[in-house]
Design a protein around this motif. Structure first.
Motif, mmCIF file in Angstrom:
data_model
loop_
_atom_site.group_PDB
_atom_site.id
_atom_site.type_symbol
_atom_site.label_atom_id
_atom_site.label_comp_id
_atom_site.label_asym_id
_atom_site.label_seq_id
_atom_site.Cartn_x
_atom_site.Cartn_y
_atom_site.Cartn_z
ATOM 1 N N GLY A 156 0.806 -1.679 0.064
ATOM 2 C CA GLY A 156 0.123 -0.253 -0.263
ATOM 3 C C GLY A 156 0.698 1.111 -0.580
ATOM 4 N N ALA A 157 1.651 0.874 0.393
ATOM 5 C CA ALA A 157 2.623 2.451 0.758
ATOM 6 C C ALA A 157 3.559 2.403 -0.318
ATOM 7 C CB ALA A 157 4.093 2.054 1.929
ATOM 8 N N GLY A 158 3.852 1.472 -1.425
ATOM 9 C CA GLY A 158 5.021 1.267 -2.742
ATOM 10 C C GLY A 158 3.725 2.423 -3.280
ATOM 11 N N GLU A 159 1.802 2.054 -3.536
ATOM 12 C CA GLU A 159 1.141 2.299 -4.694
ATOM 13 C C GLU A 159 1.217 4.123 -3.755
ATOM 14 O OE1 GLU A 159 -2.563 0.731 -3.254
ATOM 15 O OE2 GLU A 159 -1.334 -2.224 -4.782
ATOM 16 N N PHE A 160 1.294 4.104 -3.061
ATOM 17 C CA PHE A 160 1.076 5.526 -2.440
ATOM 18 C C PHE A 160 2.429 6.416 -3.579
ATOM 19 C CE2 PHE A 160 1.514 9.521 0.673
ATOM 20 C CZ PHE A 160 0.664 9.963 0.376
ATOM 21 N N TYR A 161 3.328 5.996 -2.423
ATOM 22 C CA TYR A 161 4.591 7.185 -2.701
ATOM 23 C C TYR A 161 4.833 7.226 -4.977
ATOM 24 C CZ TYR A 161 5.490 8.162 1.972
ATOM 25 O OH TYR A 161 4.766 7.925 3.310
ATOM 26 N N ARG A 162 4.597 5.710 -5.142
ATOM 27 C CA ARG A 162 4.743 6.084 -6.341
ATOM 28 C C ARG A 162 3.330 6.288 -7.026
ATOM 29 N NH1 ARG A 162 3.444 0.550 -7.193
ATOM 30 N NH2 ARG A 162 5.676 -0.127 -7.231
ATOM 31 N N ALA A 163 2.282 6.996 -6.770
ATOM 32 C CA ALA A 163 1.777 8.689 -6.782
ATOM 33 C C ALA A 163 2.397 9.531 -6.682
ATOM 34 C CB ALA A 163 0.367 8.188 -6.498
ATOM 35 N N LEU A 164 3.232 9.886 -6.084
ATOM 36 C CA LEU A 164 4.174 10.739 -5.562
ATOM 37 C C LEU A 164 5.451 10.871 -6.842
ATOM 38 C CD1 LEU A 164 3.999 11.205 -2.049
ATOM 39 C CD2 LEU A 164 1.816 11.861 -4.120
ATOM 40 N N LEU A 166 7.767 8.413 -6.918
ATOM 41 C CA LEU A 166 8.595 7.224 -6.406
ATOM 42 C C LEU A 166 8.253 5.943 -7.166
ATOM 43 C CD1 LEU A 166 8.749 9.989 -4.553
ATOM 44 C CD2 LEU A 166 10.206 7.902 -2.955
ATOM 45 N N ASP A 167 9.563 5.175 -7.241
ATOM 46 C CA ASP A 167 9.545 3.583 -7.737
ATOM 47 C C ASP A 167 9.092 2.799 -6.744
ATOM 48 O OD1 ASP A 167 8.017 4.333 -10.302
ATOM 49 O OD2 ASP A 167 10.225 4.776 -10.981
ATOM 50 N N CYS A 168 8.968 1.765 -6.043
ATOM 51 C CA CYS A 168 8.964 1.107 -5.296
ATOM 52 C C CYS A 168 8.979 -0.547 -6.131
ATOM 53 C CB CYS A 168 7.898 0.816 -3.746
ATOM 54 S SG CYS A 168 7.858 0.474 -2.399
ATOM 55 N N GLU A 169 10.998 -1.000 -5.423
ATOM 56 C CA GLU A 169 11.038 -1.912 -6.624
ATOM 57 C C GLU A 169 12.116 -2.953 -5.328
ATOM 58 O OE1 GLU A 169 9.962 -2.636 -9.138
ATOM 59 O OE2 GLU A 169 8.954 -0.498 -10.004
ATOM 60 N N PRO A 170 11.489 -4.181 -5.905
ATOM 61 C CA PRO A 170 12.790 -4.653 -4.877
ATOM 62 C C PRO A 170 14.498 -4.470 -5.724
ATOM 63 C CG PRO A 170 11.417 -5.994 -5.394
ATOM 64 C CD PRO A 170 11.182 -5.030 -6.038
ATOM 65 N N MET A 171 15.613 -4.646 -3.892
ATOM 66 C CA MET A 171 16.719 -3.872 -4.343
ATOM 67 C C MET A 171 17.753 -5.217 -4.882
ATOM 68 S SD MET A 171 17.740 -1.622 -1.159
ATOM 69 C CE MET A 171 18.506 -0.430 -1.997
ATOM 70 N N PRO A 172 18.425 -4.553 -6.496
ATOM 71 C CA PRO A 172 18.901 -5.504 -7.206
ATOM 72 C C PRO A 172 20.377 -5.864 -5.567
ATOM 73 C CG PRO A 172 19.011 -3.835 -7.969
ATOM 74 C CD PRO A 172 18.375 -3.152 -6.727
ATOM 75 N N GLY A 173 20.354 -7.309 -6.142
ATOM 76 C CA GLY A 173 21.043 -8.369 -5.323
ATOM 77 C C GLY A 173 20.826 -8.397 -3.862
ATOM 78 N N MET A 174 19.617 -7.779 -2.933
ATOM 79 C CA MET A 174 19.321 -7.413 -2.061
ATOM 80 C C MET A 174 17.718 -8.413 -1.411
ATOM 81 S SD MET A 174 21.091 -4.369 -0.913
ATOM 82 C CE MET A 174 20.804 -4.346 0.891
ATOM 83 N N PRO A 175 18.059 -9.429 -1.506
ATOM 84 C CA PRO A 175 16.773 -10.490 -1.144
ATOM 85 C C PRO A 175 16.291 -10.005 0.094
ATOM 86 C CG PRO A 175 18.057 -12.095 -2.022
ATOM 87 C CD PRO A 175 19.254 -10.672 -1.927
ATOM 88 N N GLY A 176 14.869 -9.092 -0.166
ATOM 89 C CA GLY A 176 13.680 -9.301 0.973
ATOM 90 C C GLY A 176 13.888 -7.395 0.961
ATOM 91 N N PHE A 177 15.272 -7.038 0.365
ATOM 92 C CA PHE A 177 14.975 -5.389 0.755
ATOM 93 C C PHE A 177 14.055 -4.684 -0.699
ATOM 94 C CE2 PHE A 177 18.102 -7.078 3.678
ATOM 95 C CZ PHE A 177 18.545 -5.938 4.854
ATOM 96 N N THR A 178 13.545 -3.888 -0.062
ATOM 97 C CA THR A 178 12.745 -3.036 -0.993
ATOM 98 C C THR A 178 12.549 -1.533 -0.880
ATOM 99 O OG1 THR A 178 10.951 -4.423 -0.908
ATOM 100 C CG2 THR A 178 10.601 -2.374 -1.958
ATOM 101 N N GLY A 179 13.729 -0.604 -2.126
ATOM 102 C CA GLY A 179 13.611 0.042 -2.206
ATOM 103 C C GLY A 179 13.049 1.203 -3.162
#
Length: 261
Positions: A156-164, A166-179
């Motif tokens: 839900g946070a990713g969808e909100f900030y994407r509208a502002l 900011l893209d919310c995506e998994p961080m390359p090479g860091m499983p389990g982390f979203t950036g």
């Protein structure tokens, strides 16, 4: 990139400030901890302090004030995101289920600001620069390094900030982390409330770069701060600790990977 000379891209964290009951005590604490310079500012701006490092702005500190008879907000660091058009961004905040806490207001000839909360309750600010672009130093000792959203709903946070913007995506090479990314550049992260103390609300946690996490933690505790997450080493990140300052505002310290004390 210690000194910031280019304008901040919309969606990028460009400023942080702290609201506390005792402004002078906070100025003293962070001066001694990071080497900042700053004093209570002009009354016309509510005494707002712009703290500097090597003569360049790094953060603001202000006295918490009540509004409309309500008690002052709890001590907290606020992350501000750059905005090219704060009026249209205000509309998107409301349209996407966020709350408007401080409507857009002009700050002299410096720019425009507003403060809102995302649908999960994490507070953030927006800054449309005119005469003041934001932090003049980043990613070095005593300056902002990272902004991490702690939330109850990552999707839900990713969808909100994407509208502002900011893209919310998994961080390359860091499983389990979203950036969070702006035009392909990672500018922050997001995590759930796992391991957070009971009652901790969703929030943006500011991370300051330091040369030596352990010695800075010791200095903070001696000055009345409280260690909340003991120093630990994170793969591909560095050594990290989370503290509470003497007025209970949370912040994190990071000595990035490859940095030696």
């Amino acid at each position: 990139m210690p000194e910031v000379t280019d304008p901040y891209q919309p969606g990028t964290p460009c400023w942080i400030d702290l609201m506390v009951p005792d402004q002078q005590a906070a100025l003293d604490f962070y001066r001694d901890l990071f080497g900042w310079q700053g004093e209570v500012g002009p009354e016309e701006y509510g005494g707002y302090s712009v703290c500097t490092q090597r003569g360049r702005p790094v953060a603001g500190i202000m006295r918490a004030m009540s509004a409309g008879g309500a008690p002052p907000p709890p001590p907290t660091w606020t992350t501000y995101f750059a905005s090219a058009d704060i009026g249209s961004t205000e509309s998107r905040v409301v349209d996407e289920g966020g709350a408007l806490l401080v409507p857009p207001m002009q700050v002299g000839e410096l720019g425009w600001m507003m403060v809102g909360a995302d649908p999960q309750g994490a507070v953030f600010g927006l800054w449309q620069a005119e005469g003041f672009p934001g932090a003049g130093i980043a990613n070095e000792h005593g300056a902002l390094l990272w902004n991490q959203l702690i939330t109850t709903d990552i999707q839900g946070a990713g969808e909100f900030y994407r509208a502002l913007g900011l893209d919310c995506e998994p961080m390359p090479g860091m499983p389990g982390f979203t950036g969070f990314q702006v035009k392909g550049r990672v500018i922050g992260g997001v995590q759930d409330m796992h391991n957070m103390p009971e009652g901790t609300p969703p929030h943006w946690l500011v991370h300051f770069a330091v040369d030596d996490v352990d010695s800075t933690v010791d200095a903070a505790v001696r000055a009345g701060g409280t260690l909340r997450v003991p120093a630990l080493d994170l793969d591909k990140v560095g050594r990290l600790a989370v503290l509470e300052d003497p007025q209970h505002a949370l912040f994190a310290l990071v000595a990035p990977v490859g940095q030696t004390a």
